[in-house]
Scaffold this motif. Sequence first.
Motif, PDB file in Angstrom:
ATOM      1  N   GLY A   1       0.168  -1.028  -0.065  1.00  0.00           N
ATOM      2  CA  GLY A   1       0.306   0.696   0.173  1.00  0.00           C
ATOM      3  C   GLY A   1       0.884   1.308   0.357  1.00  0.00           C
ATOM      4  N   ALA A   2       2.271   1.502   0.338  1.00  0.00           N
ATOM      5  CA  ALA A   2       2.893   2.358   0.681  1.00  0.00           C
ATOM      6  C   ALA A   2       4.216   2.874  -0.530  1.00  0.00           C
ATOM      7  N   THR A   3       3.563   2.278  -1.626  1.00  0.00           N
ATOM      8  CA  THR A   3       4.188   2.526  -3.122  1.00  0.00           C
ATOM      9  C   THR A   3       4.291   3.290  -2.917  1.00  0.00           C
ATOM     10  N   PRO A   4       4.891   4.377  -3.576  1.00  0.00           N
ATOM     11  CA  PRO A   4       4.564   6.107  -3.442  1.00  0.00           C
ATOM     12  C   PRO A   4       5.191   5.647  -5.662  1.00  0.00           C
ATOM     13  N   ILE A   5       3.582   6.983  -5.829  1.00  0.00           N
ATOM     14  CA  ILE A   5       3.392   6.896  -7.734  1.00  0.00           C
ATOM     15  C   ILE A   5       2.751   8.255  -7.294  1.00  0.00           C
ATOM     16  N   TYR A   6       3.379   8.354  -8.576  1.00  0.00           N
ATOM     17  CA  TYR A   6       3.472  10.013  -8.786  1.00  0.00           C
ATOM     18  C   TYR A   6       2.694   9.852 -10.378  1.00  0.00           C
ATOM     19  N   LEU A   7       1.996  10.984 -10.050  1.00  0.00           N
ATOM     20  CA  LEU A   7       0.148  10.907 -10.843  1.00  0.00           C
ATOM     21  C   LEU A   7       0.255  12.100 -11.686  1.00  0.00           C
ATOM     22  N   ASN A   8       0.115  11.336 -13.189  1.00  0.00           N
ATOM     23  CA  ASN A   8       0.435  12.451 -14.179  1.00  0.00           C
ATOM     24  C   ASN A   8      -0.849  11.754 -15.348  1.00  0.00           C
ATOM     25  N   HIS A   9      -0.912  12.263 -16.809  1.00  0.00           N
ATOM     26  CA  HIS A   9      -2.216  11.778 -17.989  1.00  0.00           C
ATOM     27  C   HIS A   9      -2.028  10.412 -17.635  1.00  0.00           C
ATOM     28  N   GLU A  10      -1.231   9.224 -16.758  1.00  0.00           N
ATOM     29  CA  GLU A  10      -1.567   8.317 -17.161  1.00  0.00           C
ATOM     30  C   GLU A  10      -1.989   7.425 -15.960  1.00  0.00           C
ATOM     31  N   ASN A  11      -2.363   8.005 -15.290  1.00  0.00           N
ATOM     32  CA  ASN A  11      -3.468   7.626 -13.944  1.00  0.00           C
ATOM     33  C   ASN A  11      -4.444   8.779 -13.620  1.00  0.00           C
ATOM     34  N   ILE A  12      -4.163   9.640 -14.239  1.00  0.00           N
ATOM     35  CA  ILE A  12      -4.753  10.883 -13.458  1.00  0.00           C
ATOM     36  C   ILE A  12      -5.802  11.125 -14.888  1.00  0.00           C
ATOM     37  N   SER A  13      -7.000  12.280 -14.649  1.00  0.00           N
ATOM     38  CA  SER A  13      -7.352  13.473 -15.369  1.00  0.00           C
ATOM     39  C   SER A  13      -7.574  14.376 -14.997  1.00  0.00           C
ATOM     40  N   VAL A  14      -7.518  15.811 -16.205  1.00  0.00           N
ATOM     41  CA  VAL A  14      -7.943  17.126 -15.293  1.00  0.00           C
ATOM     42  C   VAL A  14      -8.864  18.037 -16.474  1.00  0.00           C
ATOM     43  N   SER A  15      -9.827  18.657 -16.052  1.00  0.00           N
ATOM     44  CA  SER A  15     -11.174  18.974 -16.646  1.00  0.00           C
ATOM     45  C   SER A  15     -10.772  20.738 -15.985  1.00  0.00           C
ATOM     46  N   LEU A  16     -11.153  21.807 -16.586  1.00  0.00           N
ATOM     47  CA  LEU A  16     -12.007  22.759 -16.399  1.00  0.00           C
ATOM     48  C   LEU A  16     -13.149  23.013 -15.222  1.00  0.00           C
TER      49      LEU A  16
ATOM     50  N   ASP B   1       1.416  16.544 -18.806  1.00  0.00           N
ATOM     51  CA  ASP B   1       1.979  15.491 -19.136  1.00  0.00           C
ATOM     52  C   ASP B   1       3.680  15.041 -18.300  1.00  0.00           C
ATOM     53  N   ALA B   2       4.340  16.220 -17.351  1.00  0.00           N
ATOM     54  CA  ALA B   2       5.289  15.151 -17.022  1.00  0.00           C
ATOM     55  C   ALA B   2       4.929  13.262 -16.417  1.00  0.00           C
TER      56      ALA B   2
ATOM     57  N   ILE C   1       1.506  20.116 -13.281  1.00  0.00           N
ATOM     58  CA  ILE C   1       1.037  19.986 -12.286  1.00  0.00           C
ATOM     59  C   ILE C   1       1.243  18.863 -11.883  1.00  0.00           C
ATOM     60  N   GLY C   2       2.072  18.071 -11.253  1.00  0.00           N
ATOM     61  CA  GLY C   2       1.983  16.863 -10.293  1.00  0.00           C
ATOM     62  C   GLY C   2       1.429  16.352  -9.016  1.00  0.00           C
ATOM     63  N   PHE C   3       1.346  14.940  -8.591  1.00  0.00           N
ATOM     64  CA  PHE C   3       1.535  14.900  -7.249  1.00  0.00           C
ATOM     65  C   PHE C   3       1.682  13.193  -7.026  1.00  0.00           C
ATOM     66  N   THR C   4       2.216  13.259  -6.169  1.00  0.00           N
ATOM     67  CA  THR C   4       2.878  12.033  -5.565  1.00  0.00           C
ATOM     68  C   THR C   4       2.037  11.375  -3.961  1.00  0.00           C
ATOM     69  N   GLY C   5       1.872  10.342  -4.386  1.00  0.00           N
ATOM     70  CA  GLY C   5       0.908   9.904  -3.313  1.00  0.00           C
ATOM     71  C   GLY C   5       0.953   8.263  -3.413  1.00  0.00           C
ATOM     72  N   GLU C   6       0.455   7.980  -1.989  1.00  0.00           N
ATOM     73  CA  GLU C   6       0.654   6.149  -1.924  1.00  0.00           C
ATOM     74  C   GLU C   6      -1.411   5.456  -2.121  1.00  0.00           C
ATOM     75  N   LEU C   7      -1.784   4.579  -3.035  1.00  0.00           N
ATOM     76  CA  LEU C   7      -2.925   4.252  -2.431  1.00  0.00           C
ATOM     77  C   LEU C   7      -3.748   4.588  -1.081  1.00  0.00           C
ATOM     78  N   SER C   8      -4.683   5.223  -0.811  1.00  0.00           N
ATOM     79  CA  SER C   8      -5.027   4.799   0.247  1.00  0.00           C
ATOM     80  C   SER C   8      -5.608   3.234   1.309  1.00  0.00           C
TER      81      SER C   8
END
Length: 206
Positions: free
Chosen positions: A21-36, A59-60, A171-178
């Motif tokens: 559960g504690a694996t840090p994941i970088y969140l980008n276009h491969e696993n999240i979406s963004v809208s206006l 896209d980073a 913009i990017g985020f790093t997190g672990e699956l809850s």
Amino acid sequence: MSKFKLTTLTLVLAGLCKAAGATPIYLNHENISVSLGSSMAAEPFSNRSTADSLASIIDAPSAEAIETHAQNTHVWINGGNLELDFDFGMEYNLTTLHFWNYFGEGYDVDNIDFNFFDSAHNLVGSLLNVMPALGSTALSAEDYALSFPSNVQYVNAVISGDNGQVDFNNIGFTGELSSSVPEPGSLALFGLGLAGFALSRKKKST
Ligand SMILES: [Ca+2]
Ligand SMILES: [Ca+2]
């Protein structure tokens, strides 16, 4: 089974679940979406279409990525704020936020208000009045540690510049699956551990 062995097995199990559960994941276009966000017009960007601009924001390839400022890498709003809604698809315990700002005061981002929501859209944390540093022509991210706990699926961001200009690369985020779902690799390891445990029991009983 002796008390000692049970304790050992429990510790091994807990360790495996934690590791999965504690694996840090970088969140980008491969696993999240963004809208206006709801305050925005349909095509607010000055240099490119909304579709291309939104794709460019996430896209980073990694939190350490360096991106050159070019027409096809950054987004630009001329005369207003930019409101964005991120959707992670599931809940993450966020640890770090990453922002790639423009390199000159005439166009850079001067303030961002972030609000973080769980899967039921309850507010779980805020990071307000973020004043990002100026970037450089070969941009690396500025990192912000996030101190509130967990369970973030949606993020709302209002991004503004003192002079009405908003320009940045990512913009990017790093997190672990809850929810720590054991991965196939961990399950296999656990299976091996059980087999080893059974073997050692057999050995000692003879
Ligand atoms: Ca970009
Ligand atoms: Ca500025």
